[in-house]
Structure formats: structure tokens, C-alpha cells
Design an enzyme around this catalytic site. Structure first.
Site, PDB file in Angstrom:
ATOM      1  N   ARG A   9       0.802  -1.222   0.000  1.00 29.65           N
ATOM      2  CA  ARG A   9       0.000   0.000   0.000  1.00 29.65           C
ATOM      3  C   ARG A   9       0.839   1.278   0.000  1.00 29.65           C
ATOM      4  O   ARG A   9       0.621   2.170  -0.829  1.00 29.65           O
ATOM      5  CB  ARG A   9      -0.945   0.014   1.218  1.00 29.65           C
ATOM      6  CG  ARG A   9      -2.069  -0.992   1.121  1.00 29.65           C
ATOM      7  CD  ARG A   9      -2.754  -1.172   2.459  1.00 29.65           C
ATOM      8  NE  ARG A   9      -1.864  -1.810   3.425  1.00 29.65           N
ATOM      9  CZ  ARG A   9      -2.153  -2.034   4.702  1.00 29.65           C
ATOM     10  NH1 ARG A   9      -3.330  -1.654   5.165  1.00 29.65           N
ATOM     11  NH2 ARG A   9      -1.303  -2.643   5.497  1.00 29.65           N
ATOM     12  N   ASP A 118      -5.683  -3.993   3.228  1.00 24.46           N
ATOM     13  CA  ASP A 118      -4.427  -4.654   2.886  1.00 24.46           C
ATOM     14  C   ASP A 118      -4.663  -5.634   1.728  1.00 24.46           C
ATOM     15  O   ASP A 118      -5.432  -6.587   1.874  1.00 24.46           O
ATOM     16  CB  ASP A 118      -3.935  -5.404   4.133  1.00 24.46           C
ATOM     17  CG  ASP A 118      -2.587  -6.044   3.931  1.00 24.46           C
ATOM     18  OD1 ASP A 118      -2.079  -6.023   2.787  1.00 24.46           O
ATOM     19  OD2 ASP A 118      -2.044  -6.573   4.915  1.00 24.46           O
TER      20      ASP A 118
HETATM   21  P1  4NP Z   1       1.503  -3.619   3.087  1.00 26.08           P
HETATM   22  O1  4NP Z   1       1.068  -5.152   2.876  1.00 26.08           O
HETATM   23  O2  4NP Z   1       1.435  -3.367   4.577  1.00 26.08           O
HETATM   24  O3  4NP Z   1       0.456  -2.867   2.322  1.00 26.08           O
HETATM   25  O4  4NP Z   1       2.893  -3.475   2.530  1.00 26.08           O
HETATM   26  C1  4NP Z   1       1.631  -6.213   3.567  1.00 26.08           C
HETATM   27  C2  4NP Z   1       2.915  -6.596   3.314  1.00 26.08           C
HETATM   28  C3  4NP Z   1       3.461  -7.671   3.961  1.00 26.08           C
HETATM   29  C4  4NP Z   1       2.710  -8.374   4.876  1.00 26.08           C
HETATM   30  C5  4NP Z   1       1.418  -7.985   5.149  1.00 26.08           C
HETATM   31  C6  4NP Z   1       0.877  -6.900   4.498  1.00 26.08           C
HETATM   32  N1  4NP Z   1       3.274  -9.478   5.540  1.00 26.08           N
HETATM   33  O5  4NP Z   1       2.546 -10.122   6.327  1.00 26.08           O
HETATM   34  O6  4NP Z   1       4.447  -9.801   5.317  1.00 26.08           O
END
Ligand code: 4NP
Length: 151
Positions: A9, A118
Site C-alpha cells: 500500500r 491490505d
Molecule cells: P503492506 O502489505 O502493509 O500494504 O505493505 C503487507 C505486506 C506484507 C505483509 C502484510 C501486508 N506481511 O505479512 O508480510
């Protein structure tokens, strides 16, 4: 721009905001970071890179990093993607966060604390939906900041 991993995001938010800022000829700097360091040093998720490319935006050069306390000093506005990100930043330094930490969707829907969902476990449509939300929220934020003449 702050999310959990700084690979889905917030890299999209950084790319979209930078693009809109350039189109408005504003002299403002944008960076992004995550609240965890699991992806430190990595490029954005390939699905985020592909999604941004549809907007004509190249985010492939971004590198994931964890948010630092100095970010709360150096940046005028800290934008959280969801309530957990907001809480995690607030807990770094409540005093510094008080005047500059916002849920990004609140610029579009004031007071509702809506998350940018997410998309990590989702598909292409989820990334597209996130990008559309971020574009609308960033435009609303820039309207607001330009009115405040923050530069
Ligand atoms: P972000 O998404 O917070 O939008 O970058 C995610 C990236 C990695 C993970 C979860 C959400 N993870 O669990 O590794």
C-alpha cells in the site's frame, strides 16, 4: 505514507502522491515506510509495481524500510493506511504524532477512520481498488494542504 510491510500500500501511495504533486507543481517531498522490518531492503510487491504501471507510474526503484522516530520529526504529515498502522506510529511518540498523524482516508471521508484495505492476500482487483482509493484520498489531501499553504 505508512503501512505494515512497505511493499504493497504505502509504495503505491508514495508513487501516486508524488505523481499528483508533480502535476500540481508543488515542491513537496514524499517517502514511505512500514511499521515492521520484514521486507527491509526489498522492492515493492510485483503486484503493486504492475498496478502503478497502469497509472503510468514507476515504483520499481523504491526500497522497503521501517519507519524511524526521526521521520516523525522530519516530515510534516504522516499518513497511516489503517488503524493498526496509526496506533503503531502513535505508540512511537504520541507527542510528535499528535499534530501530524492522520488516517489517509479521512481526507476523503472525514472522521470515519476508514482503512485502505491490505491487498497482500488479495488479487489484481484488490490492488486496483487500493490504487483508486489512494488516488482519490491523495487528491483530497493535496486540496486540503494547498488550502493550508503548508509549503
Ligand atoms: P503492506 O502489505 O502493509 O500494504 O505493505 C503487507 C505486506 C506484507 C505483509 C502484510 C501486508 N506481511 O505479512 O508480510
Amino acid at each position: 505514507m505508512v503501512c505494515l510491510g512497505n511493499i504493497c500500500r504505502s509504495p503505491l501511495a508514495e508513487g501516486i502522491a508524488k505523481n499528483l504533486i508533480a502535476m500540481r507543481n508543488l515542491p513537496w517531498d514524499v517517502d514511505s515506510a512500514g511499521t515492521i522490518d520484514w521486507h527491509e531492503g526489498n522492492s515493492p510487491d510485483a503486484r503493486s509495481i504492475a498496478c502503478a504501471r497502469k497509472f503510468g507510474i514507476d515504483i520499481s526503484g523504491q526500497i522497503s524500510r521501517k519507519i524511524r522516530k526521526t521521520d516523525l520529526i522530519e516530515y510534516d504529515i504522516i499518513l497511516a493506511m489503517d488503524a493498526q498502522n496509526f496506533q503503531d506510529v502513535q505508540s512511537m511518540d504520541g507527542e510528535l504524532a499528535r499534530d501530524k498523524l492522520y488516517m489517509i482516508m479521512n481526507f476523503l471521508h472525514p472522521g470515519r477512520n476508514l482503512p485502505v484495505p491490505d491487498p497482500y492476500y488479495g488479487g489484481e482487483d484488490d490492488f486496483d481498488q487500493v490504487a483508486a482509493m489512494l488516488e482519490d484520498a491523495c487528491n483530497a489531501m493535496l486540496d486540503h494542504l494547498e488550502a493550508r499553504k503548508l509549503s
